[in-house]
Design a protein around this motif. Structure first.
Motif, PDB file in Angstrom:
ATOM      1  N   GLY A  84      -6.204  -4.713  15.351  1.00  0.00           N
ATOM      2  CA  GLY A  84      -6.222  -4.081  14.034  1.00  0.00           C
ATOM      3  C   GLY A  84      -6.136  -5.108  12.920  1.00  0.00           C
ATOM      4  N   GLU A  85      -5.254  -6.096  13.100  1.00  0.00           N
ATOM      5  CA  GLU A  85      -5.134  -7.165  12.101  1.00  0.00           C
ATOM      6  C   GLU A  85      -6.442  -7.934  11.964  1.00  0.00           C
ATOM      7  OE1 GLU A  85      -1.855  -9.359  13.623  1.00  0.00           O
ATOM      8  OE2 GLU A  85      -0.367  -7.829  13.061  1.00  0.00           O
ATOM      9  N   ARG A  86      -7.078  -8.209  13.092  1.00  0.00           N
ATOM     10  CA  ARG A  86      -8.358  -8.939  13.066  1.00  0.00           C
ATOM     11  C   ARG A  86      -9.465  -8.087  12.432  1.00  0.00           C
ATOM     12  NH1 ARG A  86      -7.838 -12.831  11.773  1.00  0.00           N
ATOM     13  NH2 ARG A  86      -5.630 -12.519  11.664  1.00  0.00           N
ATOM     14  N   LEU A  87      -9.434  -6.779  12.664  1.00  0.00           N
ATOM     15  CA  LEU A  87     -10.455  -5.905  12.080  1.00  0.00           C
ATOM     16  C   LEU A  87     -10.306  -5.824  10.559  1.00  0.00           C
ATOM     17  CD1 LEU A  87     -10.523  -3.081  14.767  1.00  0.00           C
ATOM     18  CD2 LEU A  87     -12.450  -4.560  14.157  1.00  0.00           C
ATOM     19  N   ALA A  88      -9.070  -5.786  10.076  1.00  0.00           N
ATOM     20  CA  ALA A  88      -8.853  -5.782   8.627  1.00  0.00           C
ATOM     21  C   ALA A  88      -9.366  -7.083   8.014  1.00  0.00           C
ATOM     22  CB  ALA A  88      -7.373  -5.585   8.316  1.00  0.00           C
TER      23      ALA A  88
ATOM     24  N   GLY B 241       6.703  -4.454  -1.776  1.00  0.00           N
ATOM     25  CA  GLY B 241       5.326  -4.909  -1.950  1.00  0.00           C
ATOM     26  C   GLY B 241       4.565  -5.127  -0.663  1.00  0.00           C
ATOM     27  N   MET B 242       5.159  -4.773   0.481  1.00  0.00           N
ATOM     28  CA  MET B 242       4.452  -4.886   1.758  1.00  0.00           C
ATOM     29  C   MET B 242       3.452  -3.735   1.883  1.00  0.00           C
ATOM     30  SD  MET B 242       5.691  -7.591   3.188  1.00  0.00           S
ATOM     31  CE  MET B 242       5.179  -7.448   4.902  1.00  0.00           C
ATOM     32  N   MET B 243       2.304  -4.032   2.490  1.00  0.00           N
ATOM     33  CA  MET B 243       1.275  -3.014   2.646  1.00  0.00           C
ATOM     34  C   MET B 243       1.486  -2.216   3.933  1.00  0.00           C
ATOM     35  SD  MET B 243      -2.218  -4.934   1.416  1.00  0.00           S
ATOM     36  CE  MET B 243      -1.899  -6.393   2.409  1.00  0.00           C
ATOM     37  N   GLN B 244       1.279  -0.930   3.825  1.00  0.00           N
ATOM     38  CA  GLN B 244       1.245  -0.035   4.973  1.00  0.00           C
ATOM     39  C   GLN B 244      -0.094   0.695   4.952  1.00  0.00           C
ATOM     40  OE1 GLN B 244       3.449   0.060   7.311  1.00  0.00           O
ATOM     41  NE2 GLN B 244       5.060  -1.154   6.329  1.00  0.00           N
ATOM     42  N   PRO B 245      -0.861   0.741   6.060  1.00  0.00           N
ATOM     43  CA  PRO B 245      -0.597   0.168   7.377  1.00  0.00           C
ATOM     44  C   PRO B 245      -0.422  -1.363   7.343  1.00  0.00           C
ATOM     45  CG  PRO B 245      -2.488   1.645   7.425  1.00  0.00           C
ATOM     46  CD  PRO B 245      -2.176   1.404   6.003  1.00  0.00           C
ATOM     47  N   HIS B 246       0.288  -1.850   8.365  1.00  0.00           N
ATOM     48  CA  HIS B 246       0.548  -3.287   8.445  1.00  0.00           C
ATOM     49  C   HIS B 246      -0.762  -4.074   8.562  1.00  0.00           C
ATOM     50  CE1 HIS B 246       2.423  -7.073   9.520  1.00  0.00           C
ATOM     51  NE2 HIS B 246       1.655  -7.127  10.595  1.00  0.00           N
ATOM     52  N   ALA B 247      -1.737  -3.530   9.276  1.00  0.00           N
ATOM     53  CA  ALA B 247      -3.037  -4.208   9.437  1.00  0.00           C
ATOM     54  C   ALA B 247      -3.871  -3.979   8.180  1.00  0.00           C
ATOM     55  CB  ALA B 247      -3.755  -3.704  10.681  1.00  0.00           C
ATOM     56  N   SER B 248      -3.465  -4.614   7.101  1.00  0.00           N
ATOM     57  CA  SER B 248      -4.134  -4.518   5.805  1.00  0.00           C
ATOM     58  C   SER B 248      -4.142  -5.888   5.151  1.00  0.00           C
ATOM     59  CB  SER B 248      -3.410  -3.523   4.884  1.00  0.00           C
ATOM     60  OG  SER B 248      -3.300  -2.244   5.460  1.00  0.00           O
TER      61      SER B 248
ATOM     62  N   LYS C 270      -4.492   2.987  -2.779  1.00  0.00           N
ATOM     63  CA  LYS C 270      -4.266   4.246  -2.048  1.00  0.00           C
ATOM     64  C   LYS C 270      -5.559   5.007  -1.803  1.00  0.00           C
ATOM     65  CE  LYS C 270      -2.937   7.093  -6.058  1.00  0.00           C
ATOM     66  NZ  LYS C 270      -3.001   6.010  -7.070  1.00  0.00           N
ATOM     67  N   ARG C 271      -6.628   4.629  -2.508  1.00  0.00           N
ATOM     68  CA  ARG C 271      -7.934   5.256  -2.265  1.00  0.00           C
ATOM     69  C   ARG C 271      -8.400   5.039  -0.826  1.00  0.00           C
ATOM     70  NH1 ARG C 271     -12.056   4.925  -7.328  1.00  0.00           N
ATOM     71  NH2 ARG C 271     -10.568   5.090  -9.042  1.00  0.00           N
ATOM     72  N   ILE C 272      -7.943   3.956  -0.200  1.00  0.00           N
ATOM     73  CA  ILE C 272      -8.312   3.725   1.203  1.00  0.00           C
ATOM     74  C   ILE C 272      -7.089   3.839   2.119  1.00  0.00           C
ATOM     75  CG2 ILE C 272     -10.382   2.380   0.720  1.00  0.00           C
ATOM     76  CD1 ILE C 272      -8.715  -0.173   1.340  1.00  0.00           C
ATOM     77  N   GLY C 273      -6.029   4.468   1.609  1.00  0.00           N
ATOM     78  CA  GLY C 273      -4.877   4.764   2.460  1.00  0.00           C
ATOM     79  C   GLY C 273      -3.812   3.696   2.527  1.00  0.00           C
ATOM     80  N   ILE C 274      -3.884   2.674   1.666  1.00  0.00           N
ATOM     81  CA  ILE C 274      -2.848   1.641   1.643  1.00  0.00           C
ATOM     82  C   ILE C 274      -1.746   2.063   0.680  1.00  0.00           C
ATOM     83  CG2 ILE C 274      -2.286  -0.742   1.013  1.00  0.00           C
ATOM     84  CD1 ILE C 274      -5.115  -1.544   1.786  1.00  0.00           C
ATOM     85  N   HIS C 275      -0.522   2.001   1.165  1.00  0.00           N
ATOM     86  CA  HIS C 275       0.642   2.271   0.320  1.00  0.00           C
ATOM     87  C   HIS C 275       1.552   1.054   0.356  1.00  0.00           C
ATOM     88  CE1 HIS C 275      -0.451   6.516  -0.127  1.00  0.00           C
ATOM     89  NE2 HIS C 275      -0.827   6.447   1.139  1.00  0.00           N
TER      90      HIS C 275
END
Length: 301
Positions: A170-174, A246-253, A236-241
């Motif tokens: 997932g991290e590599r795909l991001a 200040g950490m991004m969720q999902p972690h693979a972002s 948040k338009r692509i689901g990042i919160h």
């Protein structure tokens, strides 16, 4: 030039060739040379020859790398068509003023190096790669973020090995989505490198004009600027919160900025002293003690 905020959805097969396998294998404790197995596609005799090229003492580790890569590719095929990877970008009117950027009228303070690698090196700041406000000429800076569908990781949470495998993939795909969207911007949307013709190896070696520093990386070490970036591109338009830290969720972002200047290059801000911390805190309009926690690794003892 400037653009509206734009979102893009990728299928897994759109990104597979953009995966930097060196970092995938690093996450599993393998040295970079083992990542070369990813360059061998579906040829058992080629894999056998690759294994045989290692000294006998290293062959068991190389065989592990072969198996890990096979399982990673199997996982990618399994999730392809089922989950998407998302990207968002915006090309913004920009100017530099000292160690600050102005992005669409928003102040975006930055940090400058205070130590040199070589005696004749300049002390760099990302604002150096953008036209100064005093020039009266607008420049452009890109803002971007990429992320996976969080359901991708949830599907495999019942199995420790598969859970770790999908997390590292997932991290590599991001990151692969960031690589692909950067290429699209350079060649098509921003269009400052329309004639760029690079092999995938050259692309992953970053042999192109411009840089893409991510928040939290050495050129942009303060992850609290993700709050500033979020105001500009609305992640948040692509689901990042963003968490309260200040950490991004999902972690693979991944999120960051894009610069087109031909002389732009990556650098490490490194250690900063109390004077720069106080100056930065003033420009950010944030209490210095709050910033200390974000910049702990960058503060001189």
């Amino acid at each position: 030039m400037k653009t509206d905020i734009t979102t893009v959805r990728y299928d897994i097969h759109d990104l597979a060739e953009y995966i930097n396998w060196i970092y995938f294998f690093h996450a599993w404790g393998f040295q970079p040379r083992y990542a070369a197995i990813a360059d061998i596609h579906g040829c058992d005799a080629c894999r056998a020859g690759w294994l045989a090229s290692f000294p006998e003492a290293e062959r068991a580790k190389a065989a592990e790398a072969v198996q890990l890569h096979k399982e990673a590719v199997r996982m990618l095929n399994k999730i392809d068509g089922k989950y998407k990877v998302y990207a968002i970008y915006r090309l913004m009117e920009a100017n530099a003023e000292g160690d600050n950027l102005w992005l669409e009228g928003t102040l975006f303070p930055l940090l400058r190096q205070q130590t040199r690698v070589r005696p004749d090196d300049p002390f760099l700041c990302l604002s150096d790669f953008v036209r100064p406000l005093s020039s009266g000429i607008k420049d452009t800076v890109g803002g971007f973020a990429t992320t996976i569908d969080p359901a991708m990781e949830e599907e495999f949470s019942h199995d420790d090995y598969q859970s770790l495998l999908i997390k590292t993939l997932g991290e590599r795909l991001a990151e692969a989505a960031a690589e692909k969207i950067h290429e699209t911007l350079r060649k098509e949307v921003w269009g400052y490198a329309k004639d760029e013709k690079l092999t995938m190896k050259q692309l992953l070696n970053e042999d192109y004009q411009g840089i893409r520093p991510a928040v939290g990386y050495p050129s942009l070490p303060d992850i609290s600027v993700s709050f500033l970036l979020d105001k500009l591109i609305d992640m948040k338009r692509i689901g990042i919160h963003l968490t309260e830290n200040g950490m991004m969720q999902p972690h693979a972002s991944v999120c960051g900025l894009m610069f087109a200047h031909p002389a732009s290059r990556y650098f490490s801000v490194g250690k900063i002293d109390e004077e720069q911390l106080m100056d930065y805190a003033s420009r950010r309009n944030i209490d210095a003690d709050v910033l200390r926690k974000y910049l702990a690794a960058n503060l001189q003892p």
